[in-house]
Write a protein that holds these residues in place. Structure first.
Motif, PDB file in Angstrom:
ATOM      1  N   UNK A  19     -21.158  -9.280 -13.356  1.00  0.00           N
ATOM      2  CA  UNK A  19     -20.289  -7.983 -13.450  1.00  0.00           C
ATOM      3  C   UNK A  19     -19.466  -7.891 -12.297  1.00  0.00           C
ATOM      4  N   UNK A  20     -19.986  -8.149 -11.187  1.00  0.00           N
ATOM      5  CA  UNK A  20     -19.182  -7.909  -9.925  1.00  0.00           C
ATOM      6  C   UNK A  20     -18.257  -8.947  -9.560  1.00  0.00           C
ATOM      7  N   UNK A  21     -18.464 -10.106 -10.271  1.00  0.00           N
ATOM      8  CA  UNK A  21     -17.206 -11.097 -10.333  1.00  0.00           C
ATOM      9  C   UNK A  21     -16.047 -10.717 -11.030  1.00  0.00           C
ATOM     10  N   UNK A  22     -16.472 -10.215 -12.303  1.00  0.00           N
ATOM     11  CA  UNK A  22     -15.183  -9.612 -13.288  1.00  0.00           C
ATOM     12  C   UNK A  22     -14.552  -8.534 -12.537  1.00  0.00           C
ATOM     13  N   UNK A  23     -15.330  -7.835 -11.790  1.00  0.00           N
ATOM     14  CA  UNK A  23     -14.651  -6.660 -11.145  1.00  0.00           C
ATOM     15  C   UNK A  23     -13.964  -6.938  -9.780  1.00  0.00           C
ATOM     16  N   UNK A  24     -14.146  -8.103  -9.433  1.00  0.00           N
ATOM     17  CA  UNK A  24     -13.285  -8.765  -8.192  1.00  0.00           C
ATOM     18  C   UNK A  24     -13.963  -8.484  -6.896  1.00  0.00           C
ATOM     19  N   UNK A  25     -15.337  -8.274  -7.162  1.00  0.00           N
ATOM     20  CA  UNK A  25     -15.981  -7.922  -5.923  1.00  0.00           C
ATOM     21  C   UNK A  25     -16.938  -9.235  -5.758  1.00  0.00           C
ATOM     22  N   UNK A  26     -16.335  -9.959  -4.983  1.00  0.00           N
ATOM     23  CA  UNK A  26     -16.737 -11.539  -4.965  1.00  0.00           C
ATOM     24  C   UNK A  26     -17.937 -11.477  -4.275  1.00  0.00           C
TER      25      UNK A  26
END
Length: 168
Positions: A19-26
């Protein structure tokens, strides 16, 4: 996912990481995926390997990428194709040929036309000339690296590498 991750559940950790990856919070994504991978969650190992390979949320580290992808490949034979591509890109043709062979023997479905040339070259470099010829011909017929494939094919026939010499 967050509630499950807070309890240390490896599926929850993977889910919230994605979910964080999809939000760009790598960096957050990486942190959760690493924790899940350390708990032997195979899908997290795959994503963690890809993050290391591309330098997403962490400094690029091919050795760490390979380490996690090798672990994941034990459960998912399709990962061998990813490993083979990495090995090929770094000119480790022995390991590339080995991983492509494992993938082929396991009938994986993620071998792409672009891989035909890489498989052919890897087999050629490991002196598996008949296999190299097979894959280089597939590459040529698929229009992938056509002139390079043709060059290898001509060399195999001209030199009689693994087959009867044929100057034509």
């Amino acid at each position: 996912y967050k509630k499950a991750a807070d309890r240390g559940d490896k599926i929850g950790l993977t889910g919230i990481g994605l979910v964080y990856a999809l939000k760009g919070e790598d960096s957050k994504a990486f942190s959760y995926l690493k924790e899940a991978a350390e708990k032997e969650e195979t899908e997290a190992m795959i994503f963690l390997g890809l993050f290391y390979e591309k330098g997403v949320g962490v400094s690029k580290n091919i050795d760490e990428a390979v380490r996690w992808l090798v672990r994941a490949s034990e459960d998912y034979p399709r990962v061998n194709t990813l490993l083979a591509r990495i090995y090929y890109d770094y000119h480790n043709y022995d390991k590339a040929a080995n991983r492509f062979t494992i993938a082929i023997e396991n009938n994986v479905t993620n071998i792409e036309k672009a891989d035909y040339y890489k498989i052919g070259v890897s087999m050629f470099e490991t002196k598996s000339y008949t296999k190299a010829l097979e894959w280089l011909e597939k590459s040529y017929n698929a229009g992938v690296e056509k002139s390079k494939s043709a060059s290898y094919i001509a060399h195999i026939y001209d030199s009689g590498l693994g087959i009867e010499k044929d100057k034509k």
